[in-house]
Structures are given as C-alpha cells and as structure tokens.
Design a protein around this motif. Structure first.
Motif, mmCIF file in Angstrom:
data_model
loop_
_atom_site.group_PDB
_atom_site.id
_atom_site.type_symbol
_atom_site.label_atom_id
_atom_site.label_comp_id
_atom_site.label_asym_id
_atom_site.label_seq_id
_atom_site.Cartn_x
_atom_site.Cartn_y
_atom_site.Cartn_z
ATOM 1 N N GLY A 29 9.206 -47.319 49.170
ATOM 2 C CA GLY A 29 8.733 -47.883 47.906
ATOM 3 C C GLY A 29 7.961 -46.868 47.087
ATOM 4 N N GLU A 30 7.071 -46.137 47.743
ATOM 5 C CA GLU A 30 6.321 -45.084 47.063
ATOM 6 C C GLU A 30 7.253 -43.972 46.606
ATOM 7 O OE1 GLU A 30 2.681 -43.780 49.107
ATOM 8 O OE2 GLU A 30 2.957 -45.513 50.416
ATOM 9 N N ALA A 31 8.206 -43.614 47.464
ATOM 10 C CA ALA A 31 9.146 -42.551 47.119
ATOM 11 C C ALA A 31 9.964 -42.918 45.886
ATOM 12 C CB ALA A 31 10.071 -42.264 48.308
ATOM 13 N N GLU A 32 10.414 -44.164 45.820
ATOM 14 C CA GLU A 32 11.203 -44.603 44.665
ATOM 15 C C GLU A 32 10.383 -44.509 43.383
ATOM 16 O OE1 GLU A 32 13.652 -48.483 42.936
ATOM 17 O OE2 GLU A 32 12.856 -48.517 44.985
ATOM 18 N N GLU A 33 9.143 -44.960 43.443
ATOM 19 C CA GLU A 33 8.280 -44.909 42.263
ATOM 20 C C GLU A 33 8.081 -43.474 41.787
ATOM 21 O OE1 GLU A 33 3.687 -46.161 40.973
ATOM 22 O OE2 GLU A 33 4.585 -46.939 42.831
ATOM 23 N N LEU A 34 7.868 -42.555 42.734
ATOM 24 C CA LEU A 34 7.664 -41.150 42.391
ATOM 25 C C LEU A 34 8.935 -40.533 41.796
ATOM 26 C CD1 LEU A 34 5.629 -40.090 45.539
ATOM 27 C CD2 LEU A 34 4.768 -40.098 43.180
ATOM 28 N N LEU A 35 10.069 -40.835 42.407
ATOM 29 C CA LEU A 35 11.330 -40.245 41.929
ATOM 30 C C LEU A 35 11.702 -40.777 40.552
ATOM 31 C CD1 LEU A 35 13.479 -40.158 45.198
ATOM 32 C CD2 LEU A 35 12.514 -38.214 43.949
ATOM 33 N N ARG A 36 11.398 -42.029 40.288
ATOM 34 C CA ARG A 36 11.664 -42.557 38.944
ATOM 35 C C ARG A 36 10.772 -41.876 37.907
ATOM 36 N NH1 ARG A 36 15.202 -46.595 38.716
ATOM 37 N NH2 ARG A 36 15.639 -47.820 40.601
ATOM 38 N N ALA A 37 9.543 -41.575 38.298
ATOM 39 C CA ALA A 37 8.637 -40.869 37.389
ATOM 40 C C ALA A 37 9.143 -39.452 37.110
ATOM 41 C CB ALA A 37 7.236 -40.828 37.990
ATOM 42 N N VAL A 38 9.650 -38.792 38.148
ATOM 43 C CA VAL A 38 10.193 -37.442 37.981
ATOM 44 C C VAL A 38 11.411 -37.467 37.063
ATOM 45 C CG1 VAL A 38 11.301 -35.505 39.157
ATOM 46 C CG2 VAL A 38 9.314 -36.619 40.189
ATOM 47 N N LEU A 39 12.292 -38.427 37.290
ATOM 48 C CA LEU A 39 13.490 -38.535 36.448
ATOM 49 C C LEU A 39 13.110 -38.755 34.994
ATOM 50 C CD1 LEU A 39 16.518 -38.743 35.972
ATOM 51 C CD2 LEU A 39 16.395 -41.146 36.693
ATOM 52 N N GLU A 40 12.186 -39.666 34.755
ATOM 53 C CA GLU A 40 11.745 -39.937 33.382
ATOM 54 C C GLU A 40 11.119 -38.701 32.754
ATOM 55 O OE1 GLU A 40 8.731 -42.970 30.940
ATOM 56 O OE2 GLU A 40 9.059 -43.221 33.100
ATOM 57 N N GLY A 41 10.312 -37.991 33.528
ATOM 58 C CA GLY A 41 9.676 -36.785 33.016
ATOM 59 C C GLY A 41 10.682 -35.701 32.675
ATOM 60 N N ARG A 42 11.654 -35.501 33.544
ATOM 61 C CA ARG A 42 12.658 -34.463 33.279
ATOM 62 C C ARG A 42 13.555 -34.828 32.107
ATOM 63 N NH1 ARG A 42 13.921 -32.624 39.574
ATOM 64 N NH2 ARG A 42 12.250 -31.052 39.637
ATOM 65 N N GLN A 43 13.841 -36.110 31.946
ATOM 66 C CA GLN A 43 14.623 -36.530 30.787
ATOM 67 C C GLN A 43 13.886 -36.218 29.491
ATOM 68 O OE1 GLN A 43 15.223 -40.637 31.868
ATOM 69 N NE2 GLN A 43 17.309 -40.280 32.586
ATOM 70 N N LYS A 44 12.560 -36.407 29.506
ATOM 71 C CA LYS A 44 11.758 -36.135 28.309
ATOM 72 C C LYS A 44 11.611 -34.641 28.055
ATOM 73 C CE LYS A 44 8.881 -40.318 28.470
ATOM 74 N NZ LYS A 44 7.501 -40.838 28.693
ATOM 75 N N VAL A 45 11.334 -33.880 29.115
ATOM 76 C CA VAL A 45 11.034 -32.449 28.967
ATOM 77 C C VAL A 45 12.295 -31.604 28.859
ATOM 78 C CG1 VAL A 45 9.942 -30.459 30.063
ATOM 79 C CG2 VAL A 45 8.845 -32.701 30.169
ATOM 80 N N LEU A 46 13.267 -31.880 29.710
ATOM 81 C CA LEU A 46 14.465 -31.039 29.793
ATOM 82 C C LEU A 46 15.646 -31.624 29.026
ATOM 83 C CD1 LEU A 46 14.260 -30.212 33.613
ATOM 84 C CD2 LEU A 46 13.430 -28.813 31.703
ATOM 85 N N GLY A 47 15.609 -32.923 28.804
ATOM 86 C CA GLY A 47 16.723 -33.570 28.126
ATOM 87 C C GLY A 47 17.680 -34.199 29.135
ATOM 88 N N LEU A 48 18.617 -34.980 28.616
ATOM 89 C CA LEU A 48 19.578 -35.670 29.479
ATOM 90 C C LEU A 48 20.599 -34.721 30.080
ATOM 91 C CD1 LEU A 48 20.258 -38.868 27.328
ATOM 92 C CD2 LEU A 48 18.724 -38.626 29.289
ATOM 93 N N ASP A 49 20.910 -33.633 29.377
ATOM 94 C CA ASP A 49 21.942 -32.705 29.840
ATOM 95 C C ASP A 49 21.310 -31.458 30.432
ATOM 96 O OD1 ASP A 49 23.886 -34.448 29.096
ATOM 97 O OD2 ASP A 49 24.398 -33.440 27.224
#
Length: 252
Positions: A29-49
């Motif tokens: 559960g903690e791992a999922e929450e962290l990984l979703r935060a990382v995904l959201e952060g990378r989408q914002k910083v690096l973009g979708l592609d």
C-alpha cells in the motif's frame, strides 16, 4: 526533499527507490502511494513522452500485478508501451520488453487473442535487435509457447518450446534454470503430441542437469520429476512417486 523539492529528479529517483524497498518489505500500500507520486511528478517535470515516465508506469504496473490488480496493471503497461513506441521507436529492446509485460498480464486476464500479437511483436523486435541466439530471444519463444499451450495449439507450443530449448542450451548451458525450464516445457509439449520416447529423453536429460547443478529440492527439479512421472504413466513404465508440482514454469 526539502532542499531539492518534491519534483526534483533526484527526489523522484529516491522516492522510487524507497517504493521498491517498501515493496520488498511487503508494504504494498505504501509502495503504491509512493510510485503514483513518482509517476505524477515525472509526468509534470519530464512530460508524458520520456523514458523515465515509461519506467515509472512499468514500476507501478509490476506492483499492481503483484497485488492482483490486473486491469489497472494492464492500463499502466499499455501506457509504458505507448511511450516507448513513440520515444524509443518500435524496434527498441525496451519497446519489446513493454510488449512482453503487457502480454503477460493480458494472458492472466484470459485475453489471449490480444496477447498473441504483442508476443509476436516482442519476438520480432528481439531477434532484430539482439539476434536469434540470445537469452531474451529464448524467453520470447518460451512465452509464445505458453500462450499457444493455453490456446490448445499443441504443435505451435512444441515448436516454440523447442526453439527456446535450443537457444538456452547453446547460450546458457545445460545447468542453467532457464534451460531446465525450457526442457520441461518441451517435454510436456512432446507428451501432449503423443511423442513419448522423445519427451522422456528430453526430460531425463533435464533431470540429470537439474539434480546435479540445482539440487533435488529446487522447483525446476521437482517440475522435471513430475513431468517424468507423467511420462512414465503414459508409457506404462513403473516410476517412483515424485513430488507434486503444478505446472512447468514460465520464463521471466
């Protein structure tokens, strides 16, 4: 995190590593929450592609798959595949890997007709980029064999398992677990075709290697013994009782 910020690349990388640690500790559960935060952060910083965004999709998908959330895992794997195809190209090894990952969860969902073209695409790209004689190529042949076995296409399953066995024997050697697994899968396919003497020969060679190099209690050894027991029953030969094992393993 305070000095670099929540969306800094180094912070996101550290958070991803923490998530993998939590996963290894069984704190999914903690791992999922962290990984979703990382995904959201990378989408914002690096973009979708971006390759790192695709990697984040993959990491989250692996966790969701382990947690039994297969539909959600399939969605994440599909996002990773779409990004890899656009950013790295159709003929990149990472794209082939994404095809394989998505196909695996689709198989678990019983969506075999959707999984088949993905596995074929993965095999084609892997052969093109890494060559016919490569361990990853063997894995692709094996996984297609598993698909065809699930679909009841015995001849196609045996053909692909034979290719996987030839490659692993040549590249990894007879003492490698992947070679033993490939031999088990080939032996079982030969049994299903009624080619019992060939099946027994393949399985006895696999048992000898597995017992010598992996030990009598290794899962691969147990799988070989179970397959040999089935072969003995089919041919009417006496065979000592063997440990139970559900089915031949799938290469990863």
């Amino acid at each position: 995190r305070k000095s670099l910020g929540e969306s800094d690349a180094a912070t996101l990388s550290a958070t991803s590593n923490l998530a993998l640690l939590r996963r290894s500790q069984g704190r999914n559960g903690e791992a999922e929450e962290l990984l979703r935060a990382v995904l959201e952060g990378r989408q914002k910083v690096l973009g979708l592609d971006h390759p790192d965004t695709a990697a984040s999709c993959d990491h989250l998908a692996w966790l969701l798959q382990d947690m039994g959330k297969l539909e959600a895992a399939a969605d994440m794997y599909k996002q990773a595949l779409d990004i890899s195809s656009r950013v790295l190209g159709e003929d990149h090894p990472d794209t082939a890997s994404s095809c394989n990952n998505l196909a695996g969860v689709l198989q678990s969902l019983g969506r075999l007709d959707e999984a088949e073209p993905l596995l074929k695409r993965s095999l084609e790209v892997t052969v093109k980029t890494l060559g016919e004689r490569h361990a990853h190529t063997a894995t692709n042949y094996n996984n297609l064999g598993v698909l065809y076995r699930s679909k009841g296409d015995v001849a196609a399953a045996r053909s692909h398992f034979a290719a996987a066995h030839d490659i692993t024997s040549a590249v990894l050697g007879p003492d490698h677990p992947d070679t033993v697994t490939a031999a088990n899968n080939l032996g079982l396919a030969l049994q299903a075709e009624g080619r019992l003497p060939e099946a027994e020969r393949v399985l006895r060679a696999a048992r000898e290697s597995s017992e010598t190099y992996l030990g009598k209690h290794h899962p691969s050894t147990k799988a070989t013994l179970t397959a040999l027991s089935e072969s003995a029953k089919a041919t009417g030969k006496a065979e000592p009782a063997k440990p139970a094992y559900d089915e031949a393993a799938v290469l990863k």
